[in-house]
Design an enzyme around this catalytic site. Structure first.
Site, PDB file in Angstrom:
ATOM      1  N   CYS A 158       0.974  -1.232  -0.005  1.00 29.72           N
ATOM      2  CA  CYS A 158      -0.007   0.029  -0.062  1.00 29.72           C
ATOM      3  C   CYS A 158       0.829   1.365  -0.100  1.00 29.72           C
ATOM      4  O   CYS A 158       1.715   1.439   0.990  1.00 29.72           O
ATOM      5  CB  CYS A 158      -0.943  -0.024   1.260  1.00 29.72           C
ATOM      6  SG  CYS A 158      -1.728   1.657   1.373  1.00 29.72           S
ATOM      7  N   CYS A 180       0.326   3.708   3.373  1.00 28.80           N
ATOM      8  CA  CYS A 180       0.660   3.426   4.765  1.00 28.80           C
ATOM      9  C   CYS A 180       2.091   4.185   5.396  1.00 28.80           C
ATOM     10  O   CYS A 180       2.740   4.547   4.109  1.00 28.80           O
ATOM     11  CB  CYS A 180       1.172   2.024   4.718  1.00 28.80           C
ATOM     12  SG  CYS A 180      -0.433   0.819   4.910  1.00 28.80           S
ATOM     13  N   HIS A 204      -3.816   0.851   8.214  1.00 30.44           N
ATOM     14  CA  HIS A 204      -4.439   0.352   6.862  1.00 30.44           C
ATOM     15  C   HIS A 204      -5.612  -0.207   6.816  1.00 30.44           C
ATOM     16  O   HIS A 204      -6.567   0.121   5.756  1.00 30.44           O
ATOM     17  CB  HIS A 204      -3.470  -0.844   6.451  1.00 30.44           C
ATOM     18  CG  HIS A 204      -3.746  -1.256   5.066  1.00 30.44           C
ATOM     19  ND1 HIS A 204      -3.533  -0.573   3.839  1.00 30.44           N
ATOM     20  CD2 HIS A 204      -4.320  -2.476   4.486  1.00 30.44           C
ATOM     21  CE1 HIS A 204      -3.954  -1.120   2.556  1.00 30.44           C
ATOM     22  NE2 HIS A 204      -4.591  -2.312   3.188  1.00 30.44           N
ATOM     23  N   ASN A 243     -14.261   8.631  -1.786  1.00 27.93           N
ATOM     24  CA  ASN A 243     -14.922   7.321  -2.136  1.00 27.93           C
ATOM     25  C   ASN A 243     -14.652   6.296  -1.361  1.00 27.93           C
ATOM     26  O   ASN A 243     -13.440   5.898  -0.849  1.00 27.93           O
ATOM     27  CB  ASN A 243     -14.073   7.040  -3.522  1.00 27.93           C
ATOM     28  CG  ASN A 243     -14.540   8.061  -4.606  1.00 27.93           C
ATOM     29  OD1 ASN A 243     -15.337   8.937  -4.471  1.00 27.93           O
ATOM     30  ND2 ASN A 243     -13.515   8.476  -5.704  1.00 27.93           N
ATOM     31  N   HIS A 294      -6.852   1.593   1.969  1.00 29.92           N
ATOM     32  CA  HIS A 294      -6.339   2.479   3.000  1.00 29.92           C
ATOM     33  C   HIS A 294      -7.434   3.816   3.024  1.00 29.92           C
ATOM     34  O   HIS A 294      -7.522   4.521   2.196  1.00 29.92           O
ATOM     35  CB  HIS A 294      -4.952   3.054   2.818  1.00 29.92           C
ATOM     36  CG  HIS A 294      -4.288   3.680   4.173  1.00 29.92           C
ATOM     37  ND1 HIS A 294      -3.158   2.937   4.551  1.00 29.92           N
ATOM     38  CD2 HIS A 294      -4.749   4.498   4.740  1.00 29.92           C
ATOM     39  CE1 HIS A 294      -2.818   3.656   5.648  1.00 29.92           C
ATOM     40  NE2 HIS A 294      -3.903   4.458   5.889  1.00 29.92           N
ATOM     41  N   HIS A 301      -8.935   7.190   2.805  1.00 28.85           N
ATOM     42  CA  HIS A 301      -8.359   8.315   2.286  1.00 28.85           C
ATOM     43  C   HIS A 301      -9.413   8.899   1.529  1.00 28.85           C
ATOM     44  O   HIS A 301     -10.469   8.549   1.271  1.00 28.85           O
ATOM     45  CB  HIS A 301      -6.981   7.996   1.631  1.00 28.85           C
ATOM     46  CG  HIS A 301      -7.490   7.360   0.312  1.00 28.85           C
ATOM     47  ND1 HIS A 301      -7.933   5.961   0.003  1.00 28.85           N
ATOM     48  CD2 HIS A 301      -7.680   7.926  -1.044  1.00 28.85           C
ATOM     49  CE1 HIS A 301      -8.161   5.849  -1.321  1.00 28.85           C
ATOM     50  NE2 HIS A 301      -7.897   6.958  -1.961  1.00 28.85           N
TER      51      HIS A 301
END
Length: 373
Positions: free
Chosen positions: A75, A78, A145, A185, A196, A198
Site C-alpha cells: 500500500c 501506509c 491500513h 470514495n 487505506h 483516504h
C-alpha cells in the site's frame, strides 16, 4: 467570527518535488525526508471543451498507470518502514495530505472565463483544447491500513476537518484554481482501488457544472422571493414527511426531498458561509461529531459498511456564501443489502434520475438508526 488554524502542520517535499503536509492531533515537531529515487510519471494533462454541453473535461493519460488494488504490504498510503518506502516518508502519522502522483488536473494556468469569446465558430464547435490546469491532492485519514473514517475518534475527525479547511484556503490562493472539491470514495462498489482510508482534494481550473447550476438556482430564488434558498431549504416542512436526520445548533443533516440516490444526505450549516476555512472553531467541532454519527447511521442501513461518495460543495473564486453555501453531500448506490443502483438509460443518457426509495422513507430509516446505538 474567529477562525481556528490547524492544530499542527508540518510542510515538506517528496523526492520528486511534490508537496506533503502532516496534520497532527497534538502539537509536535517533525523532520521529514524522502530518500526515494522517483520522478513524476510522464503524460500531459489537457482540458477539452464540450461545445454541446458547454462543459470542460480533462484528459490525463498518466492516470492509466496509477496503482490499482495493491496488497496490504504494498500500500502506498501506509507509513514508510526501513524495508519499504511509501508516499508517506514517516514511521507514523495522524493525517497527511500530499500532491497526487497521478493527477486528473495539473498545471499553472486557470481557464479564463471569457476564453470562448475570442474563438472563431469553427474552433469552438470543433472542441477547444487547452493545456492542463488545476491541482489534485490525496488526504490520508490515519496511518492504520484497515478501518474506516467512521471509526476514528472525534478528535481525529476534527483534525481531518482542519486539514480540509487549511488546504482549501491554500488552494484558493493558487492562480490555477477556481474551485475546491474535497471528497471521499468508500467501497469497491464505488470503484475504490486503494483500501487505506483516504480521500482526495481537487482544485478545479473552472467552475464545475453542478456549482454553476446551484448558483443560478440560488440567484433566481433570491430575485423572485427576496430570500436565501439555503435558509428556506433548512426551514421547509415538506408534506411527505420530515427530511431531517439530525439537527444541531449550527448544522442540520437531512435527506433532500428531491434525492436522486437511494441514500443521499446533505449536511448544511445554519450560517451563510462559502468555504471550509471560513468555519469557526465551534462549527468545525459540531460538524466533526455530527458527521461521524451520520456515517455510523449509514452503516446501520444494510448488511455491512455503506459504500458512498461524500464531498464538500464549496463556493468558487469570486463567490460568497450567499451565492453558494458550503454543504456536504453524501450519496450511495446501495439500495438494498443485495442490490446496487446502476445508472441506466435515463440517468446516464439524459441525466434524469429515478430513485428507488422515497427520500422521506430513507430519512426515517436514518433517524431510527440512531435508536440502535
Amino acid at each position: 467570527m474567529k477562525v481556528t488554524p490547524p492544530v499542527n502542520r508540518t510542510t515538506a517535499q517528496l523526492a520528486d518535488g511534490r508537496d506533503i503536509f502532516f496534520y497532527d492531533d497534538e502539537t509536535r515537531t517533525r523532520s521529514v525526508h524522502d530518500g526515494r529515487d522517483i520522478a513524476r510519471p510522464e503524460g500531459a494533462n489537457e482540458m477539452r471543451f464540450d461545445p454541446l454541453l458547454g462543459e470542460w473535461t480533462a484528459v490525463a493519460a498518466a492516470r492509466q498507470n496509477r496503482t490499482h488494488k495493491p496488497s496490504a504490504d504494498a500500500c502506498p498510503l501506509c507509513p514508510s518502514t526501513p524495508e519499504r518506502a511509501t508516499e508517506v516518508p514517516e514511521a507514523e502519522f495522524d493525517v497527511v495530505v500530499f500532491e497526487n502522483r497521478f493527477p486528473s488536473f495539473r498545471g499553472e494556468a486557470p481557464v479564463p472565463p471569457d476564453v470562448l469569446e475570442h474563438l472563431e465558430p469553427a474552433e469552438e464547435a470543433g472542441g477547444l483544447v487547452r493545456p492542463g490546469a488545476g491541482r489534485c491532492e490525496v488526504v490520508v485519514f490515519t496511518d492504520q491500513h484497515t478501518g474506516q473514517l467512521a471509526e476514528v475518534p472525534a478528535a481525529r475527525m476534527r483534525t481531518v476537518v482542519d486539514a480540509w479547511a487549511d488546504r482549501t484556503e491554500a488552494l484558493m490562493r493558487e492562480p490555477g484554481v477556481e474551485q475546491v472539491y474535497i471528497f471521499e470514495n468508500r467501497g469497491e462498489e464505488i470503484g475504490v482501488t486503494l483500501h487505506h482510508p483516504h480521500g482526495q482534494i481537487y482544485g478545479y481550473p473552472f467552475r464545475t457544472p453542478r456549482t454553476q447550476k446551484i448558483m443560478a438556482q440560488a440567484d433566481g430564488f433570491r430575485r423572485r422571493h427576496g430570500k436565501d434558498l439555503f435558509d428556506e431549504i433548512l426551514s421547509a416542512e415538506p408534506p411527505q414527511g420530515s427530511p431531517v436526520i439530525l439537527a444541531g445548533e449550527r448544522w442540520t443533516a437531512m435527506v433532500p426531498p428531491w434525492a436522486r440516490w437511494p441514500v443521499e444526505i446533505m449536511i448544511l450549516p445554519h450560517r451563510s458561509v462559502g468555504r471550509l476555512h471560513e468555519l469557526t472553531e465551534a462549527e468545525r467541532t459540531e460538524f466533526a461529531a455530527m458527521y461521524l454519527e451520520v456515517l455510523r447511521r449509514g452503516d446501520q442501513l444494510f448488511d455491512g459498511p455503506l459504500p458512498y461518495i461524500s464531498g464538500w460543495q464549496q463556493a468558487p473564486r469570486g463567490a460568497t456564501g450567499e451565492d453558494m453555501r458550503l454543504h456536504l453531500q453524501l450519496f450511495s448506490i446501495r439500495r438494498a443489502s443485495n442490490k446496487l443502483k446502476y445508472l441506466a438509460g435515463s440517468e446516464s443518457g439524459m441525466g434524469v434520475f429515478i430513485n428507488d426509495i422515497a427520500p422521506e422513507d430513507m430519512a426515517a430509516r436514518l433517524r431510527d438508526a440512531g435508536d440502535d446505538a
